[in-house]
Design an enzyme around this catalytic site. Structure first.
Site, PDB file in Angstrom:
ATOM      1  N   ILE A 289      12.838   1.369  12.832  1.00 56.85           N
ATOM      2  CA  ILE A 289      13.249   0.977  11.482  1.00 56.85           C
ATOM      3  C   ILE A 289      12.354  -0.189  11.074  1.00 56.85           C
ATOM      4  O   ILE A 289      12.524  -1.315  11.554  1.00 56.85           O
ATOM      5  CB  ILE A 289      14.742   0.555  11.464  1.00 56.85           C
ATOM      6  CG1 ILE A 289      15.628   1.680  11.997  1.00 56.85           C
ATOM      7  CG2 ILE A 289      15.164   0.164  10.044  1.00 56.85           C
ATOM      8  CD1 ILE A 289      17.079   1.272  12.240  1.00 56.85           C
ATOM      9  N   GLU A 290      11.367   0.119  10.242  1.00 58.07           N
ATOM     10  CA  GLU A 290      10.373  -0.904   9.889  1.00 58.07           C
ATOM     11  C   GLU A 290      10.840  -1.758   8.715  1.00 58.07           C
ATOM     12  O   GLU A 290      11.811  -1.434   8.029  1.00 58.07           O
ATOM     13  CB  GLU A 290       9.035  -0.225   9.593  1.00 58.07           C
ATOM     14  CG  GLU A 290       8.507   0.487  10.832  1.00 58.07           C
ATOM     15  CD  GLU A 290       7.142   1.113  10.651  1.00 58.07           C
ATOM     16  OE1 GLU A 290       6.689   1.271   9.493  1.00 58.07           O
ATOM     17  OE2 GLU A 290       6.527   1.441  11.689  1.00 58.07           O
TER      18      GLU A 290
ATOM     19  N   GLU B 180      13.773   2.329  20.985  1.00 55.05           N
ATOM     20  CA  GLU B 180      14.469   2.096  22.258  1.00 55.05           C
ATOM     21  C   GLU B 180      15.470   0.950  22.119  1.00 55.05           C
ATOM     22  O   GLU B 180      16.559   0.993  22.691  1.00 55.05           O
ATOM     23  CB  GLU B 180      13.461   1.755  23.365  1.00 55.05           C
ATOM     24  CG  GLU B 180      12.425   2.819  23.601  1.00 55.05           C
ATOM     25  CD  GLU B 180      11.148   2.620  22.765  1.00 55.05           C
ATOM     26  OE1 GLU B 180      11.258   2.175  21.606  1.00 55.05           O
ATOM     27  OE2 GLU B 180      10.069   2.924  23.272  1.00 55.05           O
TER      28      GLU B 180
ATOM     29  N   CYS C 187      10.182  -3.467  24.790  1.00 51.46           N
ATOM     30  CA  CYS C 187      11.274  -2.530  25.066  1.00 51.46           C
ATOM     31  C   CYS C 187      11.492  -2.363  26.572  1.00 51.46           C
ATOM     32  O   CYS C 187      12.630  -2.210  27.024  1.00 51.46           O
ATOM     33  CB  CYS C 187      10.983  -1.177  24.411  1.00 51.46           C
ATOM     34  SG  CYS C 187      11.152  -1.231  22.612  1.00 51.46           S
TER      35      CYS C 187
HETATM   36  N1  THU Z   1       7.532   1.559  18.270  1.00 53.61           N
HETATM   37  C1  THU Z   1       8.742   1.880  18.815  1.00 53.61           C
HETATM   38  O1  THU Z   1       9.689   2.251  18.090  1.00 53.61           O
HETATM   39  N2  THU Z   1       8.899   1.771  20.167  1.00 53.61           N
HETATM   40  C2  THU Z   1       7.931   1.290  20.994  1.00 53.61           C
HETATM   41  O2  THU Z   1       8.220   0.862  22.102  1.00 53.61           O
HETATM   42  C3  THU Z   1       6.545   1.321  20.518  1.00 53.61           C
HETATM   43  C4  THU Z   1       6.397   1.086  19.046  1.00 53.61           C
HETATM   44  C5  THU Z   1       7.375   1.615  16.814  1.00 53.61           C
HETATM   45  C6  THU Z   1       7.266   0.266  16.151  1.00 53.61           C
HETATM   46  C7  THU Z   1       6.541   0.597  14.870  1.00 53.61           C
HETATM   47  O3  THU Z   1       7.508   0.992  13.910  1.00 53.61           O
HETATM   48  C8  THU Z   1       5.698   1.801  15.229  1.00 53.61           C
HETATM   49  O4  THU Z   1       6.201   2.311  16.454  1.00 53.61           O
HETATM   50  C9  THU Z   1       4.223   1.485  15.390  1.00 53.61           C
HETATM   51  O5  THU Z   1       4.029   0.491  16.342  1.00 53.61           O
HETATM   52 ZN    ZN Z   2       9.106  -1.276  21.808  1.00 53.75          ZN
END
Ligand code: THU
Ligand code: ZN
Length: 142
Positions: A40-41, A52, A86
């Site tokens: 969720i950005e 995660e 994570c």
């Molecule tokens: N992202 C994750 O959701 N989990 C991770 O452990 C690696 C990165 C997401 C964060 C961001 O929204 C996108 O991937 C690009 O980095």
């Molecule tokens: Zn992460």
């Protein structure tokens, strides 16, 4: 349903207007309950939540503290693994033998253990040792 398929389903909820890189996670507790998460950005970038950590927060908030497996996928199924942050968040609750399943696409997955992905993690025990020896007090700190 296979855990990696549950993770793929979670991709649908990802909010990724900035990276356009969807991530889904499915975390299985010791009693077999599964919690999912997606990334969720945020427009300020740094507030973005990772798939995660969303799954882990949901599980912990519902009273779970033991986990045996997590599956992670991205929309492009490129074998994405949990990032360092994570891995550390998972290590707060999961043991080294937590199985991390990553989606390689074409029906293939890779499996790692958390211990392989994050050896020598800092843990509650690390802090206990410092407290027990009075390290900070001896140095004149708090
Ligand atoms: N992202 C994750 O959701 N989990 C991770 O452990 C690696 C990165 C997401 C964060 C961001 O929204 C996108 O991937 C690009 O980095
Ligand atoms: Zn992460």
């Amino acid at each position: 349903m296979d855990l990696i398929e549950v993770a793929r389903d979670a991709l649908d909820d990802a909010h990724v207007p900035y990276s356009e890189y969807r991530v889904g996670a499915a975390l299985r507790t010791a009693d077999g309950t599964v919690y999912t998460g997606c990334n969720i950005e945020n427009a300020n970038y740094s507030n973005s939540l990772h798939a995660e950590e969303v799954a882990l927060a949901e599980a912990v908030k519902n009273g779970h503290r033991e986990f045996d497996r997590i599956a992670v996928t991205s929309g492009v199924r490129d074998g994405v693994t949990p990032c360092g942050m994570c891995r550390q968040s998972l290590a707060e609750f999961a043991a080294d033998d937590l199985v991390v399943v990553c989606d390689e696409g074409d029906g293939e997955t890779s499996e790692y253990t958390l211990g392989e992905l994050l050896p020598n993690t800092i843990s509650e025990g690390t802090l206990d040792d410092a407290r027990a020896t009075g390290d900070a007090r001896d140095a004149g700190g708090d």
